[in-house]
Design a protein around this motif. Structure first.
Motif, PDB file in Angstrom:
ATOM      1  N   LEU A  12     -12.011 -16.274 -27.358  1.00  0.00           N
ATOM      2  CA  LEU A  12     -10.750 -16.698 -26.951  1.00  0.00           C
ATOM      3  C   LEU A  12     -10.988 -16.801 -25.441  1.00  0.00           C
ATOM      4  CD1 LEU A  12      -8.675 -14.348 -29.160  1.00  0.00           C
ATOM      5  CD2 LEU A  12      -8.992 -16.903 -29.687  1.00  0.00           C
ATOM      6  N   PHE A  13     -10.215 -17.879 -24.911  1.00  0.00           N
ATOM      7  CA  PHE A  13     -10.146 -17.956 -23.354  1.00  0.00           C
ATOM      8  C   PHE A  13      -8.559 -17.660 -23.114  1.00  0.00           C
ATOM      9  CE2 PHE A  13     -10.017 -20.283 -19.430  1.00  0.00           C
ATOM     10  CZ  PHE A  13     -11.032 -19.542 -18.913  1.00  0.00           C
ATOM     11  N   VAL A  14      -8.226 -16.413 -22.316  1.00  0.00           N
ATOM     12  CA  VAL A  14      -6.933 -16.240 -21.920  1.00  0.00           C
ATOM     13  C   VAL A  14      -6.860 -16.996 -20.652  1.00  0.00           C
ATOM     14  CG1 VAL A  14      -5.236 -14.406 -21.299  1.00  0.00           C
ATOM     15  CG2 VAL A  14      -7.049 -14.245 -23.307  1.00  0.00           C
ATOM     16  N   THR A  52       4.385 -12.321 -23.370  1.00  0.00           N
ATOM     17  CA  THR A  52       4.252 -10.730 -23.126  1.00  0.00           C
ATOM     18  C   THR A  52       2.984 -10.199 -23.371  1.00  0.00           C
ATOM     19  OG1 THR A  52       4.868  -9.899 -25.074  1.00  0.00           O
ATOM     20  CG2 THR A  52       6.769 -10.302 -23.845  1.00  0.00           C
ATOM     21  N   PRO A  53       2.497  -9.269 -22.618  1.00  0.00           N
ATOM     22  CA  PRO A  53       1.191  -8.653 -22.861  1.00  0.00           C
ATOM     23  C   PRO A  53       1.003  -7.960 -24.447  1.00  0.00           C
ATOM     24  CG  PRO A  53       1.941  -7.957 -20.963  1.00  0.00           C
ATOM     25  CD  PRO A  53       3.162  -8.590 -21.416  1.00  0.00           C
ATOM     26  N   ALA A  54       2.223  -7.526 -24.739  1.00  0.00           N
ATOM     27  CA  ALA A  54       2.045  -7.100 -26.342  1.00  0.00           C
ATOM     28  C   ALA A  54       1.779  -8.405 -27.218  1.00  0.00           C
ATOM     29  CB  ALA A  54       3.517  -6.524 -26.708  1.00  0.00           C
ATOM     30  N   ALA A  85      -2.050 -11.262 -30.714  1.00  0.00           N
ATOM     31  CA  ALA A  85      -2.591 -12.407 -30.978  1.00  0.00           C
ATOM     32  C   ALA A  85      -4.510 -12.258 -31.072  1.00  0.00           C
ATOM     33  CB  ALA A  85      -2.520 -13.390 -30.059  1.00  0.00           C
ATOM     34  N   VAL A  86      -4.844 -11.495 -30.257  1.00  0.00           N
ATOM     35  CA  VAL A  86      -6.180 -10.922 -30.131  1.00  0.00           C
ATOM     36  C   VAL A  86      -6.328 -10.151 -31.382  1.00  0.00           C
ATOM     37  CG1 VAL A  86      -8.163  -9.752 -28.883  1.00  0.00           C
ATOM     38  CG2 VAL A  86      -6.472 -11.220 -27.691  1.00  0.00           C
ATOM     39  N   GLU A  87      -5.878  -9.220 -31.547  1.00  0.00           N
ATOM     40  CA  GLU A  87      -5.949  -8.463 -32.830  1.00  0.00           C
ATOM     41  C   GLU A  87      -5.972  -9.168 -34.103  1.00  0.00           C
ATOM     42  OE1 GLU A  87      -3.075  -5.222 -32.339  1.00  0.00           O
ATOM     43  OE2 GLU A  87      -4.560  -3.718 -31.371  1.00  0.00           O
TER      44      GLU A  87
END
Length: 74
Positions: A19-21, A61-63, A68-70
């Motif tokens: 995944l590219f953030v 948001t960071p949350a 999304a990653v989880e």
């Protein structure tokens, strides 16, 4: 996307494991060129350019990024 492709090579991860953030249009273009999903975060460098470049997922948001990653990993 030379840097991203090199990191993928070094870690042995292909596009399905990556995944590219990013926070800008250039980041979306980089992820697309490497054929990986792009998660855009609106709290960074260029939120308007990011929105206009249509990342695969736009997060405010960071949350939301963590969730999304989880979700992707599970």
């Amino acid at each position: 996307p030379v840097g991203l492709l090199e990191l993928m090579r070094l870690t042995g991860c292909g596009p399905r494991q990556t995944l590219f953030v990013g926070d800008s249009r250039v980041d979306v273009e980089t992820g697309r060129a490497a054929a990986v999903p792009v998660l855009g975060v609106t709290w960074g460098l260029d939120p308007e350019g990011l929105r206009a470049s249509s990342p695969d997922l736009l997060l405010d948001t960071p949350a939301a990024l963590v969730a999304a990653v989880e979700e992707r990993l599970c």
